[in-house]
Design an enzyme around this catalytic site. Sequence first.
Site, PDB file in Angstrom:
ATOM      1  N   GLN A 113      -5.146  17.397  64.245  1.00 10.03           N
ATOM      2  CA  GLN A 113      -3.862  17.329  63.545  1.00 10.03           C
ATOM      3  C   GLN A 113      -4.106  17.067  62.049  1.00 10.03           C
ATOM      4  O   GLN A 113      -4.783  16.107  61.681  1.00 10.03           O
ATOM      5  CB  GLN A 113      -3.013  16.195  64.159  1.00 10.03           C
ATOM      6  CG  GLN A 113      -1.605  16.128  63.641  1.00 10.03           C
ATOM      7  CD  GLN A 113      -0.768  17.356  64.014  1.00 10.03           C
ATOM      8  OE1 GLN A 113      -0.747  17.792  65.145  1.00 10.03           O
ATOM      9  NE2 GLN A 113      -0.072  17.915  63.041  1.00 10.03           N
ATOM     10  N   LYS A 133       3.110  17.964  71.596  1.00  9.16           N
ATOM     11  CA  LYS A 133       2.083  18.861  72.137  1.00  9.16           C
ATOM     12  C   LYS A 133       1.641  18.365  73.508  1.00  9.16           C
ATOM     13  O   LYS A 133       1.490  19.143  74.452  1.00  9.16           O
ATOM     14  CB  LYS A 133       0.905  18.968  71.165  1.00  9.16           C
ATOM     15  CG  LYS A 133       1.244  19.828  69.962  1.00  9.16           C
ATOM     16  CD  LYS A 133       0.283  19.684  68.805  1.00  9.16           C
ATOM     17  CE  LYS A 133       0.851  20.417  67.579  1.00  9.16           C
ATOM     18  NZ  LYS A 133       0.140  20.123  66.342  1.00  9.16           N
ATOM     19  N   ASP A 138      -6.147  26.707  66.889  1.00 11.54           N
ATOM     20  CA  ASP A 138      -5.306  26.773  65.689  1.00 11.54           C
ATOM     21  C   ASP A 138      -5.672  27.992  64.834  1.00 11.54           C
ATOM     22  O   ASP A 138      -4.915  28.385  63.950  1.00 11.54           O
ATOM     23  CB  ASP A 138      -5.515  25.511  64.833  1.00 11.54           C
ATOM     24  CG  ASP A 138      -4.299  24.597  64.859  1.00 11.54           C
ATOM     25  OD1 ASP A 138      -3.210  25.069  65.221  1.00 11.54           O
ATOM     26  OD2 ASP A 138      -4.451  23.416  64.490  1.00 11.54           O
TER      27      ASP A 138
END
Length: 281
Positions: free
Chosen positions: A96, A52, A119
């Site tokens: 994460q 990322k 997200d």
Amino acid sequence: MGIIDGKMVASQIKENITTEVQSLKKKTGKSPGLAVVLVGDDPASAVYVRNKNKTCNNIGFQSFENILPANTSESELLNLIHELNNDEKVNGILVQLPLPNHIASKKILEAINPQKDVDGFHLENVGRLVTGHSLFKPCTPAGIIKLLDKYDVEIEGKNAVIIGRSNIVGKPVAFLLLERNATVTICHSRTKNLSNLTRSADILIAAIGKPNFVTADMVKDNSVVIDVGINRLAGKLVGDVDFSSVVKKASLITPVPGGVGPMTIAMLMENTFRAFKNSLK
Ligand code: NAD
């Protein structure tokens, strides 16, 4: 019979974002910022976070890496989230998963400012998605829809069957397909006569986490098969679909690797870019 090239589609999306970022930077002096938070040293998560970061740097985003030790407390993590919520340079926040067991993931995800929740896991954003008013679509499901569109797959009126009902893939992709007027069936571990259902699918989406689970006899001729699975088998990455047999039957199929995976990161960048543009308004 055709193979969907997710890597190529993802590259095109990232190239377009790069061009737009450059022109907005000239106008505003600002560039999008993504903060990635990793707690602990899970090797797979570390690889995802590295990728990322690398992608951010390649496309002109600022990347803020926050790597915390496994014994970080819930309140320390909440403090960090509050700091990132208040940091103007940060447009997107990604925590994460999975988090260590002593931290309640739900509490952490709910602490993220929904406007920075790239997200799309905050309950406010889930509610928006379900009611057809999404702000940020979860990245993997959004990537799947983007692939179907890029390959001109008609969604309206088609039978879409999803195997898997997780909050990050199965359920959100079902709502996105419903929004596009597909007739949607969600299957899971307690579904009876799974093959009968999968054989009715014009679009079959496998998000199970079991290597080569979907075999050719479970697939309708000329259907479109999207394989979300990422499994390690004898040192190789394989999907949830038995690619070598299903490729002969499907009209289109995503490979693993190189199908849905690259799209997930591209959609994360797209969501972060959207958050950035919203912040300029
Ligand atoms: P999960 O473990 O949360 O969910 C798996 C689902 O599969 C469950 O809903 C379960 O009911 C269903 N299932 C399990 N056994 C079944 C069976 N025998 N018959 C029917 N259904 C069954 O998994 P997830 O987080 O949704 O991920 C699924 C897969 O996708 C994993 O391999 C994961 O690594 C991968 N994944 C890939 C990406 C990507 O970017 N490509 C993103 C997220 C997840």
